[in-house]
Design a protein around this motif. Structure first.
Motif, PDB file in Angstrom:
ATOM      1  N   ASP A 133     -52.932 -26.995  -7.400  1.00 35.56           N
ATOM      2  CA  ASP A 133     -52.145 -26.844  -6.173  1.00 35.56           C
ATOM      3  C   ASP A 133     -51.212 -25.641  -6.191  1.00 35.56           C
ATOM      4  O   ASP A 133     -50.557 -25.360  -5.184  1.00 35.56           O
ATOM      5  N   GLU A 150     -51.758 -22.916  -3.411  1.00 35.30           N
ATOM      6  CA  GLU A 150     -51.344 -23.395  -2.096  1.00 35.30           C
ATOM      7  C   GLU A 150     -49.833 -23.311  -1.931  1.00 35.30           C
ATOM      8  O   GLU A 150     -49.323 -22.962  -0.860  1.00 35.30           O
ATOM      9  N   MET A 151     -49.097 -23.607  -2.992  1.00 33.89           N
ATOM     10  CA  MET A 151     -47.638 -23.625  -2.914  1.00 33.89           C
ATOM     11  C   MET A 151     -47.038 -22.224  -2.959  1.00 33.89           C
ATOM     12  O   MET A 151     -45.950 -21.995  -2.442  1.00 33.89           O
ATOM     13  N   GLU A 174     -42.613 -31.034  -5.246  1.00 39.89           N
ATOM     14  CA  GLU A 174     -43.853 -31.593  -4.707  1.00 39.89           C
ATOM     15  C   GLU A 174     -44.897 -31.875  -5.780  1.00 39.89           C
ATOM     16  O   GLU A 174     -45.760 -32.739  -5.600  1.00 39.89           O
ATOM     17  N   LEU A 175     -44.842 -31.158  -6.916  1.00 36.54           N
ATOM     18  CA  LEU A 175     -45.891 -31.288  -7.918  1.00 36.54           C
ATOM     19  C   LEU A 175     -45.430 -31.990  -9.201  1.00 36.54           C
ATOM     20  O   LEU A 175     -46.165 -32.801  -9.758  1.00 36.54           O
ATOM     21  N   PRO A 214     -45.818 -25.996   2.558  1.00 35.95           N
ATOM     22  CA  PRO A 214     -46.913 -26.163   1.592  1.00 35.95           C
ATOM     23  C   PRO A 214     -47.369 -27.611   1.552  1.00 35.95           C
ATOM     24  O   PRO A 214     -46.563 -28.534   1.698  1.00 35.95           O
ATOM     25  N   ARG A 215     -48.655 -27.835   1.386  1.00 37.37           N
ATOM     26  CA  ARG A 215     -49.222 -29.182   1.344  1.00 37.37           C
ATOM     27  C   ARG A 215     -50.114 -29.306   0.110  1.00 37.37           C
ATOM     28  O   ARG A 215     -51.296 -28.979   0.159  1.00 37.37           O
ATOM     29  N   PRO A 216     -49.591 -29.748  -1.015  1.00 40.13           N
ATOM     30  CA  PRO A 216     -50.439 -29.882  -2.210  1.00 40.13           C
ATOM     31  C   PRO A 216     -51.388 -31.064  -2.086  1.00 40.13           C
ATOM     32  O   PRO A 216     -51.035 -32.111  -1.559  1.00 40.13           O
ATOM     33  N   LEU A 234     -39.809 -21.305  -2.987  1.00 35.38           N
ATOM     34  CA  LEU A 234     -41.170 -21.543  -3.476  1.00 35.38           C
ATOM     35  C   LEU A 234     -41.129 -22.266  -4.817  1.00 35.38           C
ATOM     36  O   LEU A 234     -41.921 -23.184  -5.073  1.00 35.38           O
ATOM     37  N   LYS A 255     -49.711 -23.576   7.950  1.00 33.31           N
ATOM     38  CA  LYS A 255     -49.008 -23.168   6.721  1.00 33.31           C
ATOM     39  C   LYS A 255     -47.505 -22.977   6.927  1.00 33.31           C
ATOM     40  O   LYS A 255     -46.906 -22.035   6.410  1.00 33.31           O
ATOM     41  N   ALA A 263     -39.997 -25.882  -4.322  1.00 34.23           N
ATOM     42  CA  ALA A 263     -41.042 -26.684  -3.670  1.00 34.23           C
ATOM     43  C   ALA A 263     -42.076 -27.163  -4.682  1.00 34.23           C
ATOM     44  O   ALA A 263     -42.507 -28.323  -4.650  1.00 34.23           O
ATOM     45  N   LYS A 264     -42.468 -26.293  -5.609  1.00 32.80           N
ATOM     46  CA  LYS A 264     -43.449 -26.704  -6.631  1.00 32.80           C
ATOM     47  C   LYS A 264     -42.855 -27.769  -7.547  1.00 32.80           C
ATOM     48  O   LYS A 264     -43.532 -28.728  -7.930  1.00 32.80           O
TER      49      LYS A 264
END
Length: 488
Positions: free
Chosen positions: A317, A320-321, A230-231, A399-401, A223, A396, A226-227
């Motif tokens: 986001d 969501e993540m 992706e972010l 994750p889709r930011p 997790l 889900k 991923a943030k």
């Protein structure tokens, strides 16, 4: 009088010293240099070499034009020397030289060099064709330089993002709920898990059940990564800072892969968990190094480059993540207000009262949105320009930011996967194939991924749809039906 251009200075600094540079650079292709707001935001963080990479202008062309206008350019030789030094370290590691030996030389040679300067050199190596796998070998060597150095020493603070927004992002003054607070809280939680794992690995008789429990908690690092990927990293890409992000993403993937292997191994064979003691301890060390790289390299880079709106977009986001290691989502008031205004603007657009006319009927946009929200799948659409334009994420699985909307599809994937994505889309364009199905287990769950080419009535390529479905309940239903049939 000699006019000197130092490539280590920002574009804004150079233009302040030589105002005539604005027109010269604009003619070369730096069109945003004529926009006062763009100069305020990006000009204070962008150097000429980094700007050339972002605008895809050959550096040789820029140097020729500057020389033609009577400028003497310095700073280029230093960049070349750094790049070749890094290349030599990669070669030494590839030839089997011990990591510690290379690390010592690296720290000695780069003692007074900032993370940004090393990032520039890494980007030059990437553009010169050095494989990402080789650059990843530098990752642990790179982080060694910053052990014991402050963030200010590692990443110079001058010329941060946008005015007051940047000034408010020094760590002690970060507001509650700010993304960096949450990411650092996750790192603290991860360190606690690693501490417990290390204690178990040092025992002669390991507690297999405790190791299993700790590995399950360790998996929450997915997790966190991923943030980060992706972010944070896509915004750094937009600012022209790609090297550190690409290298870290590759190492993240290696950590996740080894973690998955060890988790499965201990799950299937608790009694022999002691056999994996060395690998678990080594993985713990790699995860600790990544924490250090984030705290001393990645996060300071983000603090330097991100605007206030960038951080608010990241904050939006986060739910969501998902958050790991029992970290709770604190409320950041400024981020909440920004997200609420964005939603209010979107929900009051006239198009929501319109209708979508299709060959088999019609729906209002509101009805269509409601129908899509019921589908137990993730659907993503990439248009003909390879830009992510739309998704629903009711399944889900991943994750889709919302921040991914409008990005090039390549920015949504790990570096090693990008060639695969590009090749698949190229095949769809040429109609070498029109679909692809991939079935695999992800964290123990059966997942089916479908890629479908989209063409208009004339056969012209319109884009690609990705459909992702978690299949556990489907397999369970068939299993029950099969059992019932066997009992007849």
């Amino acid at each position: 009088m000699m006019k000197t251009i130092d490539l280590r200075q920002t574009v804004a600094e150079l233009v302040r010293t030589y105002p005539e540079l604005r027109a010269i650079l604009a003619a070369l292709g730096f069109v945003k240099i004529l926009d006062p707001m763009a100069m305020k935001v990006m000009g204070n963080i962008m150097t000429l070499p980094r700007g050339a990479a972002v605008c895809k202008i050959p550096m040789e062309k820029i140097l020729q034009e500057l020389n033609a206008h009577g400028f003497h350019v310095i700073g280029q030789d230093e960049r070349s020397v750094r790049t070749e030094k890094l290349r030599s370290y990669i070669d030494r590691l590839s030839d089997g030289e011990p990591l510690e030996s290379v690390r010592q030389d690296f720290v000695r040679e780069f003692d007074h060099v900032s993370a940004l300067e090393i990032a520039d050199a890494e980007q030059l190596l990437i553009r010169s064709g050095v494989p990402m796998k080789q650059l990843q070998k530098l990752c642990d060597v790179h982080s060694a330089l910053f052990h014991g150095r402050t963030e200010t020493e590692a990443v110079p603070c001058g010329g941060k993002g946008q005015g007051d927004a940047a000034e408010n992002l020094s760590d002690p003054d970060l507001p509650a709920g700010h993304p960096l607070h949450l990411l650092r809280a996750e790192n603290s939680g991860l360190e606690s898990v690693l501490d417990e794992l290390d204690v178990q690995c040092q025992k002669e008789e390991m507690d297999a059940e405790q190791i299993w429990s700790l590995l399950q908690r360790f998996n929450e690092v997915r997790l966190h990564y991923a943030k980060k990927e992706e972010l944070l990293m896509p915004i750094l890409y937009r600012c022209g800072v790609t090297g550190p992000s690409q290298v870290m993403w590759g190492v993240d993937d290696e950590i996740k892969k080894e973690l998955g292997t060890l988790t499965r191994a201990v799950s299937e064979d608790r009694d022999n968990a002691v056999l994996y003691k060395g690998r678990i301890a080594a993985l713990s060390g790699r995860a600790r190094e990544m924490i250090y790289k984030e705290e001393r390299i990645l996060f300071p880079l983000c603090m330097r480059y991100f605007t206030e709106e960038d951080w608010k977009c990241v904050y939006r986001d986060f739910p969501e993540m998902g958050l790991g290691f029992s970290v709770e989502m604190d409320r950041w008031e400024a981020g909440e207000e920004w997200a609420a205004k964005k939603w209010e603007k979107a929900s009051h657009q006239d198009i929501l009262d319109g209708r979508v006319i299709l060959p088999t009927g019609e729906l209002t946009v509101k009805q269509l949105r409601s129908v899509l929200s019921l589908l137990p799948v993730d659907i993503t659409f990439i248009d003909q320009d390879d830009t992510l334009r739309f998704f629903v994420n009711e399944g889900k699985v991943f994750p889709r930011p919302k921040a991914a909307l409008g990005r090039d599809v390549a920015e949504c994937h790990p570096p090693q996967i990008i060639p695969v994505v590009r090749n698949l889309i190229a095949d769809f364009r040429k109609k070498k194939r029109t679909s692809l199905e991939v079935a695999r287990y992800i964290m123990g769950r059966p997942v089916l991924v479908k890629y479908l080419a989209v063409y208009d009535a004339d056969g012209a390529y319109q884009g690609t749809v990705e459909i992702v479905q978690e299949c556990s309940h489907i397999l369970e239903l068939f299993s029950k039906q099969h059992s019932s049939l066997k009992s007849l």
